[in-house]
Structure formats: C-alpha cells, structure tokens
Design a protein around this motif. Structure first.
Motif, PDB file in Angstrom:
ATOM      1  N   SER A 195       2.281   1.874  -3.374  1.00 54.80           N
ATOM      2  CA  SER A 195       1.344   2.499  -4.312  1.00 54.80           C
ATOM      3  C   SER A 195       1.135   3.978  -3.967  1.00 54.80           C
ATOM      4  N   GLN A 196       1.262   4.340  -2.682  1.00 58.08           N
ATOM      5  CA  GLN A 196       1.187   5.768  -2.313  1.00 58.08           C
ATOM      6  C   GLN A 196       2.375   6.526  -2.903  1.00 58.08           C
ATOM      7  N   TYR A 197       3.573   5.932  -2.816  1.00 57.25           N
ATOM      8  CA  TYR A 197       4.756   6.560  -3.415  1.00 57.25           C
ATOM      9  C   TYR A 197       4.546   6.733  -4.918  1.00 57.25           C
ATOM     10  N   SER A 198       3.990   5.713  -5.549  1.00 54.28           N
ATOM     11  CA  SER A 198       3.741   5.751  -6.987  1.00 54.28           C
ATOM     12  C   SER A 198       2.773   6.879  -7.325  1.00 54.28           C
ATOM     13  N   GLU A 199       1.726   7.016  -6.540  1.00 52.52           N
ATOM     14  CA  GLU A 199       0.732   8.069  -6.802  1.00 52.52           C
ATOM     15  C   GLU A 199       1.373   9.446  -6.666  1.00 52.52           C
ATOM     16  N   LYS A 200       2.256   9.617  -5.657  1.00 50.78           N
ATOM     17  CA  LYS A 200       2.954  10.902  -5.486  1.00 50.78           C
ATOM     18  C   LYS A 200       3.792  11.225  -6.723  1.00 50.78           C
TER      19      LYS A 200
ATOM     20  N   LYS B  39       0.841  -1.195   0.000  1.00 52.96           N
ATOM     21  CA  LYS B  39       0.000   0.000   0.000  1.00 52.96           C
ATOM     22  C   LYS B  39       0.883   1.255   0.000  1.00 52.96           C
ATOM     23  N   LEU B  40       1.943   1.226   0.810  1.00 52.00           N
ATOM     24  CA  LEU B  40       2.881   2.347   0.864  1.00 52.00           C
ATOM     25  C   LEU B  40       3.551   2.549  -0.498  1.00 52.00           C
TER      26      LEU B  40
ATOM     27  N   SER C 206       6.545   0.602  -9.818  1.00 56.60           N
ATOM     28  CA  SER C 206       5.722   0.319  -8.651  1.00 56.60           C
ATOM     29  C   SER C 206       5.202  -1.123  -8.659  1.00 56.60           C
TER      30      SER C 206
END
Length: 185
Positions: A118-123, A115-116, A175
């Motif tokens: 994917s958060q990095y990827s979204e950023k 999940k973390l 990612s």
C-alpha cells in the motif's frame, strides 16, 4: 513551462502505474522469484547501482534464490543491501555466491508486505497527482498566454481530472490484487 500535452501526461501517468506493477512484482508470496530483488540497489564503485547490474539472480529451486556477484569485492555490499532491503531475507555467503532461502510467510510478515504494497501504491498515486498538477499548470500558462480560452482550459482540466481518476483507479486495482495475493485470500 511547456505547452499542455495530453499524450505526454497520459504516458507519464501510465508510467507511474507500470512502475507500481514493477515494484509490486518484487513482493513475493513465499516462493522464490528473481523479481523479488529487482528494487534493490547496491552502493558499489561510489554509486547506487541496481542489483541486476552487479550480479546474476536465479531461482534454482522453489524456495531458494542465488545471487552470483560478478566482482567478488562487491559481495559484502550486495549482502548488506539485501539484508537492509526489508524483504526478510538473510543471505548465506559461501564466498562466491549468496544463497537466499525464502522463508514461509508468517501472518505478521504477510501484513508487513501488504503494508509495503500500500506504501508503493500511495507513491504511485502521488506521482500521478504530480503529473496532473503539471498539466493544470501548463493549462493555466497556455490560458495566460492567450493560446487557449478559459472555456477550453476548463474543458481540458475536466478531461485531465478524468484521466487522473482512471490512473489512480488502475493503481488501486493493481495494489488490491497484490495485497489479496500476499494475504492469501
């Protein structure tokens, strides 16, 4: 507003993907890796400072990291920063060195790390889109100043969108690879 500069926009987008790679390298899959602590910043001397600028991080064995803090007065803040980094690590403070046993990843922890990731990827994708927006704004400004024609602006916007799509795809691939590694698939 600066003139439209495709090379600069491309450099900034690729920088976002590289930053994502760097962030993801900090998410390890159950074995010690000094890059795990790279994203951590410590509040020392009244400023947020990267951990690697106040301590030496090493991996003396496969499931252990050690953090040798250069200024002993900073051991507390370093320990606190590691605990609050969300990496699931509990430093053992022996007075001079912090030892970080790397726990086996539980299924729950693997999902948290994925999940973390994917958060990095979204950023990273947001950063890429912000660069695209800057480029689009520069093109409109150039057209309004009569430096380029409407047709030229539209052609360059299409080119910029293609570059954006490529970089977002690269971020997704980086990612997805990391999530696969974390989940052990």
């Amino acid at each position: 507003m600066a003139k439209y500069d495709k090379a600069d926009l491309e450099r900034r987008m690729k920088g976002a993907v590289e930053s994502l790679r760097s962030d993801l390298s900090g998410l390890r899959t159950g074995r010690a890796n000094t890059a795990l602590l790279d994203p951590i910043t410590v509040t020392v001397y009244g400023a947020n400072t990267p951990l690697n600028q106040v301590a030496t991080v090493s991996a003396p064995e496969p499931r252990m990291l050690t953090v040798q803090v250069w200024d002993k007065s900073n051991i507390g803040p370093v320990e606190k920063a590691i605990r609050s980094a969300g990496l699931g690590l509990n430093p053992i403070n022996d007075g001079n060195t912090l030892r970080l046993p790397i726990p086996d990843l539980t299924e729950e922890r693997r999902k948290e790390l994925a999940k973390l990731a994917s958060q990095y990827s979204e950023k990273a994708k947001i950063a890429i889109r912000n660069v695209r927006r800057d480029g689009m704004d520069a093109l409109k400004t150039d057209e309004n100043k009569k430096e380029i024609s409407e047709d030229e602006r539209k052609r360059l916007e299409t080119e910029l969108q293609k570059l954006t799509d490529e970089q977002i795809k690269a971020a997704d691939e980086v990612s997805a690879q990391k999530e696969k590694e974390i989940l052990g698939k």
